[in-house]
Write an enzyme that holds these catalytic residues in place. Structure first.
Site, PDB file in Angstrom:
ATOM      1  N   MET A   1      11.839  23.763   2.474  1.00  0.00           N
ATOM      2  CA  MET A   1      10.889  22.922   1.738  1.00  0.00           C
ATOM      3  C   MET A   1      11.594  22.103   0.654  1.00  0.00           C
ATOM      4  O   MET A   1      11.317  20.909   0.483  1.00  0.00           O
ATOM      5  CB  MET A   1       9.806  23.794   1.084  1.00  0.00           C
ATOM      6  CG  MET A   1       8.717  23.005   0.394  1.00  0.00           C
ATOM      7  SD  MET A   1       7.553  24.049  -0.498  1.00  0.00           S
ATOM      8  CE  MET A   1       6.768  24.937   0.840  1.00  0.00           C
TER       9      MET A   1
ATOM     10  N   ARG B   1      -9.900  -0.690  14.938  1.00  0.00           N
ATOM     11  CA  ARG B   1      -9.719   0.095  13.726  1.00  0.00           C
ATOM     12  C   ARG B   1     -10.709  -0.510  12.732  1.00  0.00           C
ATOM     13  O   ARG B   1     -11.902  -0.383  12.932  1.00  0.00           O
ATOM     14  CB  ARG B   1      -8.256   0.047  13.257  1.00  0.00           C
ATOM     15  CG  ARG B   1      -7.912   1.158  12.291  1.00  0.00           C
ATOM     16  CD  ARG B   1      -6.427   1.207  11.955  1.00  0.00           C
ATOM     17  NE  ARG B   1      -5.967   0.031  11.221  1.00  0.00           N
ATOM     18  CZ  ARG B   1      -4.771  -0.048  10.634  1.00  0.00           C
ATOM     19  NH1 ARG B   1      -3.925   0.973  10.698  1.00  0.00           N
ATOM     20  NH2 ARG B   1      -4.407  -1.137   9.989  1.00  0.00           N
TER      21      ARG B   1
ATOM     22  N   TYR C   1      16.762  29.547   7.120  1.00  0.00           N
ATOM     23  CA  TYR C   1      15.628  30.210   7.769  1.00  0.00           C
ATOM     24  C   TYR C   1      15.850  30.337   9.274  1.00  0.00           C
ATOM     25  O   TYR C   1      16.307  29.394   9.930  1.00  0.00           O
ATOM     26  CB  TYR C   1      14.352  29.395   7.540  1.00  0.00           C
ATOM     27  CG  TYR C   1      13.725  29.600   6.173  1.00  0.00           C
ATOM     28  CD1 TYR C   1      13.332  30.857   5.744  1.00  0.00           C
ATOM     29  CD2 TYR C   1      13.513  28.517   5.334  1.00  0.00           C
ATOM     30  CE1 TYR C   1      12.738  31.036   4.496  1.00  0.00           C
ATOM     31  CE2 TYR C   1      12.923  28.681   4.095  1.00  0.00           C
ATOM     32  CZ  TYR C   1      12.535  29.948   3.678  1.00  0.00           C
ATOM     33  OH  TYR C   1      11.952  30.110   2.454  1.00  0.00           O
TER      34      TYR C   1
ATOM     35  N   LYS D   1       0.847  -1.208   0.000  1.00  0.00           N
ATOM     36  CA  LYS D   1       0.000   0.000   0.000  1.00  0.00           C
ATOM     37  C   LYS D   1       0.878   1.253   0.000  1.00  0.00           C
ATOM     38  O   LYS D   1       2.093   1.160   0.209  1.00  0.00           O
ATOM     39  CB  LYS D   1      -0.898  -0.034   1.242  1.00  0.00           C
ATOM     40  CG  LYS D   1      -0.120  -0.104   2.548  1.00  0.00           C
ATOM     41  CD  LYS D   1      -0.974  -0.590   3.714  1.00  0.00           C
ATOM     42  CE  LYS D   1      -0.190  -0.510   5.008  1.00  0.00           C
ATOM     43  NZ  LYS D   1      -0.917  -1.097   6.133  1.00  0.00           N
TER      44      LYS D   1
HETATM   45  C1  LIG Z   1      -0.002  -1.980   6.786  1.00  0.00           C
HETATM   46  C2  LIG Z   1      -0.543  -3.282   7.192  1.00  0.00           C
HETATM   47  C3  LIG Z   1       0.301  -4.389   7.335  1.00  0.00           C
HETATM   48  C4  LIG Z   1       1.808  -4.286   7.279  1.00  0.00           C
HETATM   49  O1  LIG Z   1       2.272  -3.769   8.501  1.00  0.00           O
HETATM   50  P1  LIG Z   1       3.834  -3.487   8.797  1.00  0.00           P
HETATM   51  O2  LIG Z   1       3.840  -3.007  10.196  1.00  0.00           O
HETATM   52  O3  LIG Z   1       4.248  -2.424   7.830  1.00  0.00           O
HETATM   53  O4  LIG Z   1       4.563  -4.754   8.587  1.00  0.00           O
HETATM   54  C5  LIG Z   1      -0.289  -5.620   7.586  1.00  0.00           C
HETATM   55  N1  LIG Z   1      -1.643  -5.743   7.733  1.00  0.00           N
HETATM   56  C6  LIG Z   1      -2.476  -4.675   7.635  1.00  0.00           C
HETATM   57  C7  LIG Z   1      -3.926  -4.870   7.836  1.00  0.00           C
HETATM   58  C8  LIG Z   1      -1.957  -3.412   7.395  1.00  0.00           C
HETATM   59  O5  LIG Z   1      -2.788  -2.365   7.331  1.00  0.00           O
END
Ligand SMILES: *Cc1c(COP(=O)(O)O)cnc(C)c1O
Length: 341
Positions: A289, A126, A241, A35
């Protein structure tokens, strides 16, 4: 057009990290979370390389990310499930949803289903359906591939880990799921958490969420940028800055083409370091930046156009900058060219 900043990406280290996590997963299969554009590295290139290494299960957040991987013809699961707006993409069959809510389950069943995964909540609160809903038969009739849950505290020695593991284990055999999956990168180091499939992200990319992975996981990413200007700052003058850095003696500095908009965050101001001409040099003053300054007094022969490699070993860089390793990876923006070796 050649970019003035680039990510040097080590394809062997990426593949090796995944193989290490696969081995540590024991009898369980090892997937990969790709992702957020492969945690900033470039999802397509990452997924292609991991598929070559033997990875068969890929996880993205949404259908846009899944569509980007469609040309590779992989098994991709969409962690955020399926909205009404996603149903045409889901029907196209290049990925399957991870159903997270009773509404998503109903939507998927109404559309005729097809292979899917399900996220069940075991305490993180979550995404995910409630365990009670599983017991009440919510998942009956689904073509359920993988039943999964997600660990909230796997990077800590928390009592919550064992609580989540047992809650998840009680679901074994209560659904038609072909496989069960719980562990992220950190979870892979915990005993008895692998179930049938692990889902590492961070550690594939060189992140180290637990000490157990130190030495086993190799860095993958090095940000580099070109020198735009070299200048002399005489004693008493300041740099950048808010003039936070003042030369105590005459100093040679280089201004390089990288800043917080590229994920080199302001926490590195006066704290970061780099390699210039093979020598370690400090970042001085505030990170801007798009620019930052380094002290190159010790490197006589480095000029405009030379490439500078930032120190970006993730655990150290996170401690220095006050950002998480995840933020450092995913913060690396679109202005880099990405070059794999
Ligand atoms: C992002 C994610 C992972 C991977 O987690 P890491 O801590 O990056 O290894 C696995 N499962 C779900 C549901 C996630 O959202």
């Amino acid at each position: 057009m050649p970019a003035p900043l680039r990510l040097r990406l080590d394809g062997d280290a990426l593949a090796q990290n995944w193989r290490t996590l696969d081995r540590m997963s024991g009898a369980a299969a090892c997937g990969a979370a790709v992702k957020a554009n492969g945690y900033g590295l470039g999802a397509l290139e990452v997924a292609r390389r991991l598929a070559d290494a033997g990875c068969r299960d890929f996880f993205v957040s949404n259908w846009q990310e899944a569509a980007e991987l469609a040309p590779l013809d992989l098994t991709v699961s969409v962690l955020h499930g399926v909205r009404d707006e996603d149903m045409p993409a889901a029907a196209a069959g290049f990925a399957r949803p991870v159903l997270n809510t009773a509404v998503q389950v109903a939507r998927w069943k109404a559309a005729g289903g097809g292979p899917c995964d399900v996220m069940v909540d075991t305490g993180m609160n979550r995404l995910g359906i409630a365990k009670d809903d599983v017991a009440a038969g919510l998942l009956d009739g689904l073509a359920l591939e993988t039943l999964m849950s997600h660990l909230a505290c796997a990077d800590e020695d928390s009592a919550m880990n064992a609580r989540q593991r047992s809650a998840f284990a009680t679901l074994a055999g209560t659904t038609s799921a072909r496989r069960m999956s719980l562990a992220n990168s950190a979870g892979i180091t915990l005993d008895g958490f692998a179930f049938d499939l692990t889902r590492p992200g961070l550690a594939v990319y060189g992140g180290i969420p637990r000490a157990e992975l130190t030495g086993a996981i190799q860095p993958v990413v090095t940000p580099e940028a070109q020198i735009l200007q070299r200048r002399r700052v005489v004693a008493g003058e300041s740099v950048g800055y808010n003039a936070t850095w003042t030369a105590s003696s005459d100093t040679e500095i280089a201004i390089i083409n990288l800043g917080y908009a590229d994920g080199y965050f302001r926490g590195f101001s006066d704290r970061g370091s780099a390699l210039a001409g093979g020598k370690p040099v400090p970042v001085i003053g505030r990170v801007s930046m798009d620019l930052l300054a380094i002290d190159v007094t010790a490197v006589a022969d480095i000029e405009e156009g030379a490439w500078i490699a930032l120190d970006f070993a993730l655990p150290d860089a996170a401690a220095l900058s006050g950002m998480s390793q995840y933020e450092l990876l995913t913060g690396m923006g679109a202005r880099y060219s990405r070059s794999w070796s």
